[in-house]
Design a protein around this motif. Sequence first.
Motif, PDB file in Angstrom:
ATOM      1  N   SER A 171      66.424  45.420  39.492  1.00  0.00           N
ATOM      2  CA  SER A 171      65.383  44.396  39.376  1.00  0.00           C
ATOM      3  C   SER A 171      64.943  43.985  40.772  1.00  0.00           C
ATOM      4  N   THR A 172      64.204  44.869  41.406  1.00  0.00           N
ATOM      5  CA  THR A 172      63.714  44.607  42.761  1.00  0.00           C
ATOM      6  C   THR A 172      62.251  45.023  42.852  1.00  0.00           C
ATOM      7  N   LEU A 173      61.527  44.370  43.745  1.00  0.00           N
ATOM      8  CA  LEU A 173      60.108  44.675  43.922  1.00  0.00           C
ATOM      9  C   LEU A 173      59.753  44.416  45.379  1.00  0.00           C
ATOM     10  N   THR A 174      58.916  45.299  45.918  1.00  0.00           N
ATOM     11  CA  THR A 174      58.435  45.154  47.287  1.00  0.00           C
ATOM     12  C   THR A 174      56.923  45.024  47.284  1.00  0.00           C
ATOM     13  N   LEU A 175      56.406  43.983  47.927  1.00  0.00           N
ATOM     14  CA  LEU A 175      54.964  43.793  48.078  1.00  0.00           C
ATOM     15  C   LEU A 175      54.587  44.160  49.508  1.00  0.00           C
ATOM     16  N   ALA A 176      53.782  45.219  49.653  1.00  0.00           N
ATOM     17  CA  ALA A 176      53.385  45.696  50.974  1.00  0.00           C
ATOM     18  C   ALA A 176      52.149  44.939  51.463  1.00  0.00           C
ATOM     19  N   GLN A 177      51.862  45.129  52.745  1.00  0.00           N
ATOM     20  CA  GLN A 177      50.684  44.477  53.328  1.00  0.00           C
ATOM     21  C   GLN A 177      49.404  44.954  52.646  1.00  0.00           C
ATOM     22  N   LYS A 178      49.335  46.248  52.352  1.00  0.00           N
ATOM     23  CA  LYS A 178      48.217  46.790  51.588  1.00  0.00           C
ATOM     24  C   LYS A 178      48.768  47.260  50.251  1.00  0.00           C
ATOM     25  N   PRO A 179      48.574  46.488  49.200  1.00  0.00           N
ATOM     26  CA  PRO A 179      49.181  46.823  47.912  1.00  0.00           C
ATOM     27  C   PRO A 179      48.641  48.137  47.351  1.00  0.00           C
ATOM     28  N   TYR A 180      49.477  48.786  46.564  1.00  0.00           N
ATOM     29  CA  TYR A 180      49.039  49.988  45.861  1.00  0.00           C
ATOM     30  C   TYR A 180      48.427  49.570  44.528  1.00  0.00           C
ATOM     31  N   LEU A 181      47.185  49.968  44.325  1.00  0.00           N
ATOM     32  CA  LEU A 181      46.476  49.648  43.084  1.00  0.00           C
ATOM     33  C   LEU A 181      46.139  50.958  42.381  1.00  0.00           C
ATOM     34  N   PRO A 182      46.906  51.333  41.371  1.00  0.00           N
ATOM     35  CA  PRO A 182      46.677  52.623  40.708  1.00  0.00           C
ATOM     36  C   PRO A 182      45.364  52.633  39.931  1.00  0.00           C
ATOM     37  N   LEU A 183      44.863  53.836  39.689  1.00  0.00           N
ATOM     38  CA  LEU A 183      43.673  53.979  38.868  1.00  0.00           C
ATOM     39  C   LEU A 183      43.993  53.588  37.432  1.00  0.00           C
ATOM     40  N   GLY A 184      43.052  52.972  36.767  1.00  0.00           N
ATOM     41  CA  GLY A 184      43.250  52.536  35.391  1.00  0.00           C
ATOM     42  C   GLY A 184      42.630  51.182  35.169  1.00  0.00           C
ATOM     43  N   SER A 185      43.001  50.558  34.067  1.00  0.00           N
ATOM     44  CA  SER A 185      42.445  49.239  33.755  1.00  0.00           C
ATOM     45  C   SER A 185      43.087  48.179  34.649  1.00  0.00           C
ATOM     46  N   LEU A 186      42.424  47.021  34.717  1.00  0.00           N
ATOM     47  CA  LEU A 186      42.961  45.912  35.503  1.00  0.00           C
ATOM     48  C   LEU A 186      44.316  45.487  34.943  1.00  0.00           C
ATOM     49  N   ARG A 187      44.473  45.506  33.645  1.00  0.00           N
ATOM     50  CA  ARG A 187      45.747  45.145  33.018  1.00  0.00           C
ATOM     51  C   ARG A 187      46.852  46.103  33.481  1.00  0.00           C
ATOM     52  N   ASP A 188      46.542  47.413  33.449  1.00  0.00           N
ATOM     53  CA  ASP A 188      47.528  48.402  33.904  1.00  0.00           C
ATOM     54  C   ASP A 188      47.912  48.158  35.355  1.00  0.00           C
ATOM     55  N   MET A 189      46.909  47.866  36.172  1.00  0.00           N
ATOM     56  CA  MET A 189      47.148  47.691  37.603  1.00  0.00           C
ATOM     57  C   MET A 189      48.047  46.482  37.876  1.00  0.00           C
ATOM     58  N   LEU A 190      47.819  45.379  37.166  1.00  0.00           N
ATOM     59  CA  LEU A 190      48.593  44.167  37.415  1.00  0.00           C
ATOM     60  C   LEU A 190      50.044  44.300  36.938  1.00  0.00           C
ATOM     61  N   TRP A 191      50.283  45.073  35.892  1.00  0.00           N
ATOM     62  CA  TRP A 191      51.637  45.234  35.371  1.00  0.00           C
ATOM     63  C   TRP A 191      52.406  46.344  36.091  1.00  0.00           C
ATOM     64  N   TYR A 192      51.750  47.112  36.943  1.00  0.00           N
ATOM     65  CA  TYR A 192      52.398  48.251  37.612  1.00  0.00           C
ATOM     66  C   TYR A 192      53.597  47.783  38.440  1.00  0.00           C
ATOM     67  N   PRO A 193      54.761  48.497  38.419  1.00  0.00           N
ATOM     68  CA  PRO A 193      54.982  49.809  37.800  1.00  0.00           C
ATOM     69  C   PRO A 193      55.507  49.749  36.372  1.00  0.00           C
ATOM     70  N   SER A 194      55.462  48.596  35.745  1.00  0.00           N
ATOM     71  CA  SER A 194      55.864  48.487  34.351  1.00  0.00           C
ATOM     72  C   SER A 194      54.702  48.899  33.446  1.00  0.00           C
ATOM     73  N   ALA A 195      55.026  49.253  32.203  1.00  0.00           N
ATOM     74  CA  ALA A 195      53.972  49.539  31.223  1.00  0.00           C
ATOM     75  C   ALA A 195      53.257  48.241  30.873  1.00  0.00           C
ATOM     76  N   PRO A 196      51.954  48.285  30.608  1.00  0.00           N
ATOM     77  CA  PRO A 196      51.215  47.057  30.280  1.00  0.00           C
ATOM     78  C   PRO A 196      51.676  46.458  28.952  1.00  0.00           C
ATOM     79  N   HIS A 197      51.522  45.162  28.838  1.00  0.00           N
ATOM     80  CA  HIS A 197      51.915  44.444  27.620  1.00  0.00           C
ATOM     81  C   HIS A 197      50.719  43.638  27.118  1.00  0.00           C
ATOM     82  N   PRO A 198      49.832  44.267  26.341  1.00  0.00           N
ATOM     83  CA  PRO A 198      48.623  43.554  25.875  1.00  0.00           C
ATOM     84  C   PRO A 198      48.937  42.282  25.087  1.00  0.00           C
TER      85      PRO A 198
END
Length: 565
Positions: free
Chosen positions: A423-450
Amino acid sequence: MQTFRDFWSLARPFWSSSERRPALLLLSGTILMNLCLVGVNLLYNFWNLHFYNALQALDYDAFLVGGVQFLFLQMGLATFTVAAFHFQQKLTLRWRRWATENTLQLWLQRHRYLKLQLTAPETDNPDQRIADDINLFITTSLKLSLGLMTALISLFSFLHILWQASSLVRIPFAGEELVIPGLLVWAALLYSILGTGGAFWLGRTLPRLNFIQQRREADFRFAMMRLRENAEAVAQYRGENEEHVRFSRRLGAALDNFWSLVKQQKVVLGYSTFYMRSAMIIPMFIMAPQFFAGAFPLGRLTQLSAAFGEVHEAMAYLVKVFPEVAEWKSIVDRLIGFQQRLQSVGGESGVHLEHTTDGLEVKDLSLWLPDGTPLLKNFDLRLQPGDSVLIRAPSGFGKSTLIRALTGIWSHASGVARYDLGSTLTLAQKPYLPLGSLRDMLWYPSAPHPEEDPHLLEVMQQCGLSHLSNQLDSELDWSQTLSIGEQQRCAFARALLLRPHVLFLDESSSALDEESERRCYTQLKRDLPESIIISVGHRVSLDNMHGRTLDLQHRQQPESRLAYS
């Protein structure tokens, strides 16, 4: 021989995997269809004998029968060709999927994709190795190996015909007629040896030129991809002219090498074309005296000429495919180098990570540069759940490298780090924003939870992202759509959604104004009261948002650490 050993080390894992059984069935089907094609060619050789004899004898009925036989032979040829293509492509599909998936897994495991960039910049374009080189390796390997097998089968199938026919050649010698057993076979063998040796000598530089060409083409494509990823920054710098110069330089390097490759290929192509075409006339000249003396009919001469061509082509197979062999060797060299680099990167040591849910402890941590220059020595840290610490130092003191080491992605380190690895997470200076919906991007790297959209909208409001609340299902390139400040607020929202027990923030609020920064950190402390927070930053305003401050500048002189934070 080294190339064949490298080839087998690349191919063996697939042929010993769970895919072996269906792969062997498909390979058997391909081989069977190729055997049938050799059989059709053998029948076609005997068809030559009877058809041209019918023409010479002016036998119209035999001519018509030969025409019908020809149609059946062509139907068989087409059927077996399509079937061989089908089985071979199915095998290629299975092999490529397996090899690509396994290479992707190896590349992604243990942060190798990052370690290659940090410690092995000479490994160029891993994306091309995975996407293109694996495909070329499989298709070219199957094509060349099946072609070689077919050549050998054709050789032994037609060798008997040619050996027997050699008894028809009688050479006047000392008032007698001399018969040399297997004369036509020896002539084909000698001609093939001379031709193969000449082709290898003329094309000896082709593998190296192919290797360089693949690399320079990949570099050119990568440069254009980089411009697309950083289009706004280039536009703000008005760097179009400089980018054009850089593109032109890379294109020029690729085209210069391509022309060198073309010049060498012209020599090999001209030689092989003359060599392969001239072979068909050799048996006719050898047998011409007996043919004109009436020792055998036209059909026999045509049959033997075709048989000689088949035997010679089989013996000279490597001459015919030499350019492909050269390209295949360069592909094998590139892939084996990539595989070895992945293995070596994955095997490098670093900080020993141990799992515990009882806070975070760092013991005897030492960092150094790839050249051995020390960054940090004997660093200790102990934090309890809910603690927060700010790591501060001027640029060049190894702050970001410390975060990399603690998260296991910097190999030039030693020591032990214990914390909740699950249960660890690193926030970089330039975040990685994967391609996909905004919901997918905000939940990354977890699966989205509509089903948690109400909570997601609340988090977005807390992080100053409420103006994006109506775009949860929009699929955009968010790294190009959002400002860097919005991207960093998205990263804070991601932390609030995923609720990690250990949170590393590496200059993750550098693009935020002080009010937004304060609001995001306050929300973290409020919603994640038991989480351990370790931040890297320069701003004085961050002091009040952390329980402790660690100044690396007081631990070691900075001269040895420049440009590695």
